[in-house]
Design an enzyme around this catalytic site. Structure first.
Site, PDB file in Angstrom:
ATOM      1  N   LYS A   1       0.827  -1.207   0.000  1.00  0.00           N
ATOM      2  CA  LYS A   1       0.000   0.000   0.000  1.00  0.00           C
ATOM      3  C   LYS A   1       0.867   1.264   0.000  1.00  0.00           C
ATOM      4  CE  LYS A   1      -2.082  -1.388   3.860  1.00  0.00           C
ATOM      5  NZ  LYS A   1      -1.640  -2.777   4.111  1.00  0.00           N
TER       6      LYS A   1
ATOM      7  N   PHE B   1      12.156  -5.990   4.280  1.00  0.00           N
ATOM      8  CA  PHE B   1      13.070  -6.839   5.070  1.00  0.00           C
ATOM      9  C   PHE B   1      12.277  -7.585   6.155  1.00  0.00           C
ATOM     10  CE2 PHE B   1      15.599  -5.962   9.192  1.00  0.00           C
ATOM     11  CZ  PHE B   1      16.169  -7.219   9.263  1.00  0.00           C
TER      12      PHE B   1
ATOM     13  N   ASP C   1       9.290 -12.229   8.259  1.00  0.00           N
ATOM     14  CA  ASP C   1       8.085 -12.580   9.020  1.00  0.00           C
ATOM     15  C   ASP C   1       7.324 -13.724   8.338  1.00  0.00           C
ATOM     16  OD1 ASP C   1       5.892 -11.841  11.094  1.00  0.00           O
ATOM     17  OD2 ASP C   1       4.833 -11.698   9.176  1.00  0.00           O
TER      18      ASP C   1
ATOM     19  N   ASP D   1       6.270 -17.012  10.195  1.00  0.00           N
ATOM     20  CA  ASP D   1       4.838 -17.312  10.353  1.00  0.00           C
ATOM     21  C   ASP D   1       4.364 -18.411   9.400  1.00  0.00           C
ATOM     22  OD1 ASP D   1       4.665 -15.374  12.289  1.00  0.00           O
ATOM     23  OD2 ASP D   1       3.731 -13.853  11.013  1.00  0.00           O
TER      24      ASP D   1
ATOM     25  N   ARG E   1       1.496 -13.083   0.068  1.00  0.00           N
ATOM     26  CA  ARG E   1       1.740 -11.712   0.536  1.00  0.00           C
ATOM     27  C   ARG E   1       1.500 -10.801  -0.652  1.00  0.00           C
ATOM     28  NH1 ARG E   1       2.304  -8.967   4.962  1.00  0.00           N
ATOM     29  NH2 ARG E   1       3.532 -10.621   5.935  1.00  0.00           N
TER      30      ARG E   1
ATOM     31  N   ASP F   1       6.154 -11.838  20.133  1.00  0.00           N
ATOM     32  CA  ASP F   1       5.105 -12.407  19.272  1.00  0.00           C
ATOM     33  C   ASP F   1       5.346 -13.903  19.053  1.00  0.00           C
ATOM     34  OD1 ASP F   1       3.095 -11.607  16.658  1.00  0.00           O
ATOM     35  OD2 ASP F   1       4.445 -13.297  16.305  1.00  0.00           O
TER      36      ASP F   1
ATOM     37  N   LYS G   1       6.252  -4.577  17.765  1.00  0.00           N
ATOM     38  CA  LYS G   1       6.468  -5.206  16.451  1.00  0.00           C
ATOM     39  C   LYS G   1       5.948  -4.340  15.301  1.00  0.00           C
ATOM     40  CE  LYS G   1       2.415  -8.155  15.587  1.00  0.00           C
ATOM     41  NZ  LYS G   1       1.893  -9.445  15.159  1.00  0.00           N
TER      42      LYS G   1
ATOM     43  N   PHE H   1      -3.700   0.260  14.186  1.00  0.00           N
ATOM     44  CA  PHE H   1      -3.381  -0.330  12.887  1.00  0.00           C
ATOM     45  C   PHE H   1      -3.152  -1.840  13.002  1.00  0.00           C
ATOM     46  CE2 PHE H   1      -0.207  -1.776   9.804  1.00  0.00           C
ATOM     47  CZ  PHE H   1      -0.734  -1.340   8.605  1.00  0.00           C
TER      48      PHE H   1
ATOM     49  N   ASP I   1      -5.018  -5.144  11.533  1.00  0.00           N
ATOM     50  CA  ASP I   1      -4.325  -6.255  10.865  1.00  0.00           C
ATOM     51  C   ASP I   1      -4.786  -7.593  11.456  1.00  0.00           C
ATOM     52  OD1 ASP I   1      -1.849  -7.075   9.075  1.00  0.00           O
ATOM     53  OD2 ASP I   1      -1.611  -8.162  10.954  1.00  0.00           O
ATOM     54  N   ASP I   2      -4.898  -7.642  12.776  1.00  0.00           N
ATOM     55  CA  ASP I   2      -5.369  -8.876  13.429  1.00  0.00           C
ATOM     56  C   ASP I   2      -6.801  -9.202  12.994  1.00  0.00           C
ATOM     57  OD1 ASP I   2      -2.967  -8.863  14.800  1.00  0.00           O
ATOM     58  OD2 ASP I   2      -3.833  -8.570  16.791  1.00  0.00           O
TER      59      ASP I   2
HETATM   60  C1  GPP Z   1       3.402  -7.713  11.777  1.00  0.00           C
HETATM   61  O1  GPP Z   1       3.081  -8.988  12.192  1.00  0.00           O
HETATM   62  C2  GPP Z   1       4.798  -7.457  12.200  1.00  0.00           C
HETATM   63  C3  GPP Z   1       5.840  -7.472  11.368  1.00  0.00           C
HETATM   64  C4  GPP Z   1       5.650  -7.673   9.916  1.00  0.00           C
HETATM   65  C5  GPP Z   1       7.217  -7.231  11.908  1.00  0.00           C
HETATM   66  C6  GPP Z   1       8.104  -8.410  11.672  1.00  0.00           C
HETATM   67  C7  GPP Z   1       9.366  -8.209  12.387  1.00  0.00           C
HETATM   68  C8  GPP Z   1      10.536  -8.818  12.157  1.00  0.00           C
HETATM   69  C9  GPP Z   1      11.716  -8.472  12.987  1.00  0.00           C
HETATM   70  C10 GPP Z   1      10.700  -9.813  11.084  1.00  0.00           C
HETATM   71  P1  GPP Z   1       2.122  -9.978  11.365  1.00  0.00           P
HETATM   72  O2  GPP Z   1       2.779 -11.285  11.307  1.00  0.00           O
HETATM   73  O3  GPP Z   1       0.745  -9.864  11.925  1.00  0.00           O
HETATM   74  O4  GPP Z   1       2.101  -9.341   9.906  1.00  0.00           O
HETATM   75  P2  GPP Z   1       1.310 -10.005   8.675  1.00  0.00           P
HETATM   76  O5  GPP Z   1      -0.127 -10.174   9.109  1.00  0.00           O
HETATM   77  O6  GPP Z   1       1.433  -8.970   7.580  1.00  0.00           O
HETATM   78  O7  GPP Z   1       1.999 -11.287   8.371  1.00  0.00           O
HETATM   79 MG    MG Z   2       2.963 -12.581   9.609  1.00  0.00          MG
HETATM   80 MG    MG Z   3      -1.081 -10.153  10.876  1.00  0.00          MG
HETATM   81 MG    MG Z   4       4.265 -12.223  12.392  1.00  0.00          MG
END
Ligand code: GPP
Ligand code: MG
Ligand code: MG
Ligand code: MG
Length: 353
Positions: A48, A88, A93, A97, A102, A164, A190, A229, A233-234
């Site tokens: 975005k 990065f 991430d 995860d 993405r 996290d 984070k 924000f 996202d959650d």
């Molecule tokens: C969002 O978490 C947080 C990040 C992208 C920071 C990552 C930090 C690192 C040091 C690698 P998320 O997992 O909820 O994001 P998404 O939903 O976009 O996967």
């Molecule tokens: Mg993630």
């Molecule tokens: Mg997320």
């Molecule tokens: Mg994550």
């Protein structure tokens, strides 16, 4: 005038050319040059761009009149440095995860022939930031402040990512370990520092704002904005459509301490709690679906809508604490203005992607 997003993207062409010219100058083999180009194109520009564009927007608001082309480009370099930091983090991430997509395409580590090379590619996206800062800002008095705020917010993000990850072990699911306080800590670290404080702090340095109290005030508004924000996202991880958000949610399966599970735990009946205990954090589509049923039953959609309203009011209230004419920023000309924060809030309020 070309549209804002396009203008920002145009600056990336120049920045990428600079990074690739440096690679060529170091006698990097042709295939490595091509690899790096693909890494940059795949991971830096597809999102975005809110974080990056907030740097140029804020710089313009702080100046109080349109940036010259040269000023715009330099502010855009800082904006792209934030987007490179984001790239990065996201490449890394997604590996941690075990995400699948993405920005509407396979996660970089899942692209054929990439795999674990993505780890080094992530490091190189980070390295590009410091190459660019040196190239374009070495001579500025505030160069060390730029380095400092990138290093500090990166470290904070990694601290948040650590909490996290260890709050979401793959083998033991223990929902009693979650709490909204813990969630708040995770999301501030984070997400909020690098996504919200960093872009505005960069624009403030660029605008020669020096007063520590101006940076503190910015933080008191931007951290709650960042918390809001990440709660979005959650929420979207579960209730957003993959087509819109460009990624497939993994929080339930990954045993994440997300806002949704914490609020569900507060409102679950004993039977619903049992369902959550038995199905959360399981690598199993049916278990995930059973968790989603409880999320619907306890009314998470409505609770989120109420949260979103109250969060908007709260951040607007914080913005009103800035004096109408702005807060004097120190020796420089610039004052910290309400509009910097309003413009950022408008970018994310009621977002669906
Ligand atoms: C969002 O978490 C947080 C990040 C992208 C920071 C990552 C930090 C690192 C040091 C690698 P998320 O997992 O909820 O994001 P998404 O939903 O976009 O996967
Ligand atoms: Mg993630
Ligand atoms: Mg997320
Ligand atoms: Mg994550």
């Amino acid at each position: 005038m070309v549209d804002k997003r396009q203008r920002f993207l145009d600056a990336f062409d120049i920045i990428r050319a600079e990074l690739l010219a440096h690679f060529a100058g170091e006698n990097m083999p042709k295939d490595a040059q091509e690899w790096y180009k693909r890494n940059l194109d795949y991971n830096a520009p597809g999102g975005k761009l809110n974080r990056g564009i907030s740097v140029t927007d804020s710089a313009e608001i702080l100046k109080g009149s349109p940036l010259t082309d040269q000023e715009y480009f330099r502010a855009a370099v800082l904006g792209w440095c934030v987007e490179l930091l984001q790239a990065f983090f996201l490449v890394s991430d997604d590996m941690m995860d075990q995400s699948v997509t993405r920005r509407g395409q396979p996660c970089w580590y899942r692209v054929p022939n990439v795999g674990n090379i993505a780890i080094n590619d992530a490091f190189m996206l980070e390295g590009a930031i410091y190459h660019l800062l040196k190239k374009y800002f070495r001579q500025e008095k505030y160069y060390v402040d730029l380095l400092d705020v990138f290093h500090e917010t990166t470290y904070q993000t990694e601290m948040g990512q650590l909490v996290d990850l260890i709050t979401a072990p793959e083998d033991v699911v223990d929902l009693s370990k979650f709490s909204l306080d813990k969630h708040r800590f995770i999301v501030l670290y984070k997400t909020a520092y690098y996504s919200f404080y960093l872009p505005v702090a960069l624009a403030m340095h660029f605008s020669h704002i020096t007063s520590p109290s101006a940076y503190d005030l910015a933080k008191t508004i931007l951290l709650p904005l960042g918390e809001y924000f990440q709660i979005q996202d959650d929420y979207l991880d579960c209730f957003g459509s993959p087509e819109q958000i460009g990624k497939i949610g993994t929080d339930i399966v990954d045993n994440k301490c997300s806002w949704l599970i914490n609020v569900a735990l507060q409102h679950a009946s004993p039977a619903q709690r049992k369902t959550l205990d038995e199905n959360y954090g399981k690598k199993d589509k049916d278990a995930e679906a059973r968790v989603k049923v409880v999320f619907e039953e306890v009314g998470l959609r409505e609770k989120y809508a109420a949260y979103e309203e109250s969060s908007y009011e709260r951040v607007m209230g914080l913005i009103q604490t800035i004096p109408e004419g702005g807060l004097k920023g120190g020796d420089g000309e610039g004052a910290l203005k309400r509009e910097v924060f309003k413009s950022f809030l408008d970018k994310i309020y009621k977002r669906t992607k």
